[in-house]
Design a protein around this motif. Structure first.
Motif, PDB file in Angstrom:
ATOM      1  N   ALA A 253       0.921  -1.211   0.233  1.00 41.26           N
ATOM      2  CA  ALA A 253       0.461  -0.072   0.418  1.00 41.26           C
ATOM      3  C   ALA A 253       0.494   1.097   0.313  1.00 41.26           C
ATOM      4  N   THR A 254       0.595   2.365  -0.365  1.00 38.80           N
ATOM      5  CA  THR A 254       0.554   3.451  -0.545  1.00 38.80           C
ATOM      6  C   THR A 254       0.257   4.281   0.549  1.00 38.80           C
ATOM      7  N   ILE A 255       0.614   5.649   0.633  1.00 42.35           N
ATOM      8  CA  ILE A 255       0.875   5.981   1.893  1.00 42.35           C
ATOM      9  C   ILE A 255       1.237   7.372   1.610  1.00 42.35           C
ATOM     10  N   TRP A 282      10.488   8.087   3.580  1.00 44.20           N
ATOM     11  CA  TRP A 282       9.747   8.480   2.652  1.00 44.20           C
ATOM     12  C   TRP A 282      10.380   8.983   1.141  1.00 44.20           C
ATOM     13  N   HIS A 283       9.967   9.421   0.720  1.00 45.67           N
ATOM     14  CA  HIS A 283      10.360   9.329  -0.729  1.00 45.67           C
ATOM     15  C   HIS A 283       9.450  10.140  -1.458  1.00 45.67           C
ATOM     16  N   TYR A 284      10.172  10.858  -2.715  1.00 45.39           N
ATOM     17  CA  TYR A 284       9.007  11.248  -3.637  1.00 45.39           C
ATOM     18  C   TYR A 284       9.062  10.833  -5.183  1.00 45.39           C
ATOM     19  N   ASP A 285       7.603  11.433  -5.177  1.00 44.69           N
ATOM     20  CA  ASP A 285       7.116  10.110  -6.843  1.00 44.69           C
ATOM     21  C   ASP A 285       6.954  11.789  -7.227  1.00 44.69           C
ATOM     22  N   ASP A 289       3.473  14.818  -8.139  1.00 43.23           N
ATOM     23  CA  ASP A 289       4.443  15.125  -6.675  1.00 43.23           C
ATOM     24  C   ASP A 289       3.804  14.828  -5.462  1.00 43.23           C
ATOM     25  N   LEU A 290       4.407  13.609  -5.223  1.00 46.54           N
ATOM     26  CA  LEU A 290       3.753  13.612  -3.848  1.00 46.54           C
ATOM     27  C   LEU A 290       5.094  12.978  -2.945  1.00 46.54           C
ATOM     28  N   ARG A 291       5.124  12.772  -1.571  1.00 49.90           N
ATOM     29  CA  ARG A 291       5.907  12.512  -0.434  1.00 49.90           C
ATOM     30  C   ARG A 291       5.445  11.009  -0.492  1.00 49.90           C
ATOM     31  N   TYR A 292       5.740   9.922  -0.337  1.00 44.15           N
ATOM     32  CA  TYR A 292       5.421   9.283   0.027  1.00 44.15           C
ATOM     33  C   TYR A 292       6.026   7.453   0.932  1.00 44.15           C
ATOM     34  N   THR A 293       5.476   6.486   1.285  1.00 43.87           N
ATOM     35  CA  THR A 293       5.981   5.031   1.276  1.00 43.87           C
ATOM     36  C   THR A 293       5.298   4.357   1.774  1.00 43.87           C
ATOM     37  N   ILE A 294       5.343   2.415   1.958  1.00 43.64           N
ATOM     38  CA  ILE A 294       5.228   2.318   1.340  1.00 43.64           C
ATOM     39  C   ILE A 294       5.280   1.189   2.262  1.00 43.64           C
ATOM     40  N   VAL A 295       3.938   0.322   2.644  1.00 44.34           N
ATOM     41  CA  VAL A 295       3.305  -0.509   3.766  1.00 44.34           C
ATOM     42  C   VAL A 295       3.635  -2.006   2.868  1.00 44.34           C
ATOM     43  N   ASP A 296       4.586  -2.774   3.511  1.00 48.84           N
ATOM     44  CA  ASP A 296       4.735  -3.883   3.303  1.00 48.84           C
ATOM     45  C   ASP A 296       3.750  -5.045   4.480  1.00 48.84           C
ATOM     46  N   PHE A 297       2.756  -5.539   3.411  1.00 39.18           N
ATOM     47  CA  PHE A 297       1.719  -6.112   4.424  1.00 39.18           C
ATOM     48  C   PHE A 297       1.488  -7.887   3.930  1.00 39.18           C
ATOM     49  N   SER A 298       2.452  -8.415   3.028  1.00 34.58           N
ATOM     50  CA  SER A 298       2.311  -9.489   2.491  1.00 34.58           C
ATOM     51  C   SER A 298       2.335 -10.649   3.374  1.00 34.58           C
ATOM     52  N   ASP A 299       2.594 -10.337   4.821  1.00 35.60           N
ATOM     53  CA  ASP A 299       2.349 -11.507   5.716  1.00 35.60           C
ATOM     54  C   ASP A 299       0.680 -11.145   6.263  1.00 35.60           C
ATOM     55  N   VAL A 300      -0.177 -10.543   6.020  1.00 29.92           N
ATOM     56  CA  VAL A 300      -1.261 -10.604   6.115  1.00 29.92           C
ATOM     57  C   VAL A 300      -2.448 -11.442   5.134  1.00 29.92           C
ATOM     58  N   VAL A 721      -9.522  21.493 -15.801  1.00 27.80           N
ATOM     59  CA  VAL A 721      -9.651  21.141 -14.293  1.00 27.80           C
ATOM     60  C   VAL A 721      -8.973  20.782 -14.498  1.00 27.80           C
ATOM     61  N   LEU A 722      -7.949  20.540 -15.065  1.00 27.61           N
ATOM     62  CA  LEU A 722      -6.537  19.499 -14.536  1.00 27.61           C
ATOM     63  C   LEU A 722      -5.212  20.074 -14.158  1.00 27.61           C
ATOM     64  N   ALA A 723      -5.535  21.496 -14.589  1.00 27.66           N
ATOM     65  CA  ALA A 723      -3.844  22.314 -15.666  1.00 27.66           C
ATOM     66  C   ALA A 723      -3.376  22.325 -13.797  1.00 27.66           C
ATOM     67  N   ASP A 724      -2.199  22.464 -14.109  1.00 27.15           N
ATOM     68  CA  ASP A 724      -1.053  22.479 -12.687  1.00 27.15           C
ATOM     69  C   ASP A 724      -1.260  21.329 -11.955  1.00 27.15           C
ATOM     70  N   MET A 725      -1.548  19.945 -12.346  1.00 30.92           N
ATOM     71  CA  MET A 725      -1.663  18.784 -11.635  1.00 30.92           C
ATOM     72  C   MET A 725      -0.265  18.183 -11.932  1.00 30.92           C
ATOM     73  N   ALA A 726       0.076  17.386 -11.091  1.00 36.20           N
ATOM     74  CA  ALA A 726       1.542  16.571 -12.197  1.00 36.20           C
ATOM     75  C   ALA A 726       0.518  15.681 -12.734  1.00 36.20           C
TER      76      ALA A 726
END
Length: 759
Positions: A253-255, A282-285, A289-300, A721-726
């Motif tokens: 999952a991406t947060i 935290w990383h940058y995409d 244009d977002l900072r993100y972190t990734i959660v690994d829940f493969s053991d669920v 409606v989408l001008a200036d968006m990443a």
């Protein structure tokens, strides 16, 4: 309901975008269209319409301006700068030139055609608010007495007018003015049009003439009751595959809220957390244009329904963990192709509300002649009803590879199409429906293949049975002939043990097409001819088509002359891809899977797959596009998943599989706009595709992969409606946004391959 970000209709000072649709969207991007005039190829191999831009439209947020006010001038064109001030033209059988003459906008009309909109001047870049009162005014005169129609209309769907009237004009300048109330929902991207085609019985417009406009204005008269424009659901902070995950699959999952410190995976049935942890790294995409972190829940991996929550209060959509998670959506993705069948009655048991009587059953006329030819059948390409060999060949190849590479798909005879239960895998029955049509598209004498069969223009927003225009066979092209030769040779191998006579027919047709290719290597790429403005699917370099045809013919026949061509060509510059324009990887993959001496070809495939792995690390949401989101970007994502799975099979390296799975996860919800991009599936799914049957019936046909994020903003609605968006966030669920929200058979076909592989 997702919280909505408000985009307000306010003055977009001279913000222009002249979008002439070529429709995924080549035409649209290939399948896309609408008011198509000229198209150019994008990096993904899709085609976008060539646009002329002055200033870029800016979407105005609620914080910047909460309301329009009395006296706002939304359109103010005086042409004093000796320019056309962002106005553009659309032609549908008429002929004219738009220019500035002595400080006025001038349309120099050569022919008025047969329709009132055969010549049209249009202007985009403003908005209309519901319940607001406006005044539209302009000055006009003409060198002859004639009629015109002025209108402000919705720029998509049925193109109905919000305000419309006619005026008779002559040599004396007259001032035209009308007030109207916007009675419909607010529209951030309407179109102002001057229709200057033929008006029966209203003046003699048969002779060449000029018509002049000046001082075109759209002014807010009374904004006291004006409503705001709502658009674009606020995306989730926590994004997952909204359908879910197989028990033993990798689960990510991406947060995107850096204030969050911890997460929980919550069992929805019990409300209890089954996994908790801290967030970090935290990383940058840049694409989003977002900072993100990734959660690994493969053991669920216990079967159930879950959601992911973070300590700041945000949560993901609910999702399931279970095996067989893709069974239903896989069937729907194949049934979409059935629902696109042309020339036959669709069974309500399979097509539901999209069932219809046989459409387009008449003969087509070969362009430039009076020769009539039966080319009934095949799939409607996209949101319109054209049938095109080039993208059809890609779609067929994807289905044939699905049959070869996925054991379950190879045996499945229960999808629910009329042929189900006949002892032939349904994936092959569906592919054959298109192959049978493609065989009709081959010229019996030369072996060349007609490029497409369409009307002269894209149809109105009508059902397939209600498009009654004369179908025209556009000229033979080497692109269509090369793709045809490749898939027919491939089909001759696949169907050999199922229907030998059909397989023999396919091989003979492929060999005949190859002879045509040998005689026409210097032919230029296809371009539309005459008054035909439907999607061109133009491709100026055919090396990859020749390579693909030679590789498949060698596999089918063992004739070394074809092998010699392959070995010679891979040493040259070839466009490697899995799109409709760049088909080189189809040749390379099948060659590697069927020929022992293939070290050079394996190196090409590995380089391509490894480049995708490198790109994967640049995106926080699993996409391997490398931050490029163009018209039909979801096809690129699905194609990337295909290529990664191909590499896994050729090299026996399962590490590629997880990367491929994440391409599917992206399409099904783990993306920065929080959409499951397949209609009818997921918690947030597109409901307003640019797809005529869906628009007419008021509901989205299920199982369609939408075009997706397009950072190039190639239609007026997207620009508004989408001008200036990443780029990765440039998606809107609106039928007017053909460059984001159309569908095509060849976007669905790689989805079919991915779903079959991941079942």
């Amino acid at each position: 309901m997702a919280k909505m970000r408000k985009v307000l209709a306010v003055t977009m000072a001279a913000a222009m975008t002249m979008s002439m649709l070529a429709g995924c969207g080549d035409k649209k991007t290939d399948g896309t269209e609408e008011q198509t005039v000229q198209s150019t190829e994008t990096e993904s191999g899709d085609v976008s319409t060539e646009t002329e831009e002055t200033e870029t439209s800016e979407a105005v947020t609620e914080e910047e301006n909460s309301q329009v006010t009395d006296g706002d001038v939304l359109v103010d064109l005086n042409f004093d700068d000796n320019d056309t001030d962002g106005c553009a033209t659309y032609f549908n059988g008429g002929q004219a030139e738009l220019l500035n003459e002595n400080g006025e906008l001038c349309l120099d009309v050569t022919s008025t055609g047969k329709l009132d909109y055969a010549n049209q001047i249009f202007y985009d870049g403003f908005a209309l608010n519901q319940d607001c009162v406006y005044e539209l005014s302009f000055d006009v005169h003409s060198t002859i007495e004639r009629a015109l129609q002025y209108r402000i209309q919705i720029n998509g769907g049925d193109y109905h007018a919000y305000v419309m009237d006619e005026a008779m004009v002559g040599t004396d300048t007259q001032h035209v003015s009308t007030q109207f109330t916007m009675s419909e929902e607010s529209d951030p991207a309407p179109r102002l049009c001057m229709n200057l085609g033929h008006f029966e019985g209203k003046g003699d417009d048969s002779t060449p003439h000029k018509i002049y406009f000046d001082n075109i204005k759209l002014t807010v008269v009374d904004a006291s009751k004006a409503q705001q424009v709502e658009s674009i659901p606020e995306p989730k902070i926590v994004n997952v595959n909204q359908l879910g995950y197989k028990k033993n699959a990798q689960k990510l999952a991406t947060i995107t809220n850096e204030s969050a410190k911890t997460f929980d995976v919550v069992d929805v049935a019990t409300g209890k957390s089954v996994k908790t942890g801290e967030l970090g790294d935290w990383h940058y995409d840049s694409g989003a244009d977002l900072r993100y972190t990734i959660v690994d829940f493969s053991d669920v991996n216990a079967e159930g329904t879950y959601k992911i929550t973070v300590d700041t209060g945000e949560e993901s959509y609910e999702f399931q963990v279970k095996d067989g998670i893709y069974d239903d959506i896989y069937k729907a993705s194949v049934l979409m192709l059935y629902d696109q069948r042309c020339g036959t009655a669709l069974d309500s048991a399979a097509a539901g509300d999209f069932a219809h009587e046989a459409c387009h059953t008449g003969q087509a006329i070969v362009y430039g002649s009076d020769v009539a030819k039966d080319v009934t059948g095949g799939w409607h390409d996209a949101g319109d009803y054209g049938r095109y060999v080039v993208p059809g060949a890609k779609a067929v190849q994807d289905l044939l590879l699905t049959y070869e590479d996925s054991a379950e798909a190879a045996k499945d005879d229960t999808i629910g199409i009329p042929e189900s239960g006949n002892g032939v895998p349904d994936i092959l029955d569906e592919a054959r429906y298109e192959l049978d049509w493609m065989l009709k598209m081959q010229d019996e004498n030369s072996g060349g293949v007609y490029h497409k069969v369409t009307g002269e223009v894209f149809p109105e927003t009508v059902l397939a049975v209600d498009e009654t225009a004369q179908m025209i066979l556009s000229p033979i092209s080497t692109a269509a002939t090369g793709d045809f030769a490749a898939v027919m040779a491939k089909a001759s191998v696949i169907y050999r043990d199922i229907d030998k006579d059909f397989a023999d027919t396919c091989l003979a047709a492929a060999q005949k097409a190859w002879k045509y290719l040998e005689e026409h290597e210097e032919d230029p790429g296809f371009t539309n001819v005459g008054d035909i403005v439907t999607g061109s699917y133009s491709d100026g370099r055919m090396t990859d088509e020749y390579l693909w045809a030679a590789a498949e013919l060698y596999i089918a026949t063992g004739d070394e002359s074809y092998n010699d061509y392959v070995k010679k060509t891979v040493k040259t510059s070839v466009k490697y891809g899995l799109g409709w324009a760049d088909v080189g990887y189809y040749a390379i993959y099948d060659y590697c899977m069927n020929v022992k001496d293939c070290e050079a070809e394996k190196a090409i495939l590995k380089e391509g797959a490894d480049d995708l792995v490198k790109n994967y690390g640049k995106c926080g949401f699993g996409s391997a596009t490398g931050g490029e989101y163009v018209w039909g970007s979801n096809m690129a994502v699905a194609n990337d998943g295909m290529l990664l799975l191909m590499a896994s099979k050729v090299f026996g390296d399962d590490s590629y599989v997880d990367y491929a799975a994440d391409q599917l996860n992206y399409l099904l919800g783990r993306n920065p706009v929080s959409y499951c991009y397949v209609t009818g599936y997921g918690s947030q799914t597109p409901e307003n595709p640019h797809h005529r049957p869906s628009e007419v019936l008021g509901k989205a046909m299920p199982g369609m992969l939408i075009g997706g994020a397009n950072g190039n903003l190639q239609d007026p609605y997207a620009k508004a409606v989408l001008a200036d968006m990443a780029p990765e966030k440039c998606y809107v669920d609106n039928a007017q946004s053909y460059s984001c929200n159309e569908v095509t058979i060849y976007w669905n076909s790689p989805l079919v391959y991915l779903l079959a592989a991941m079942k």
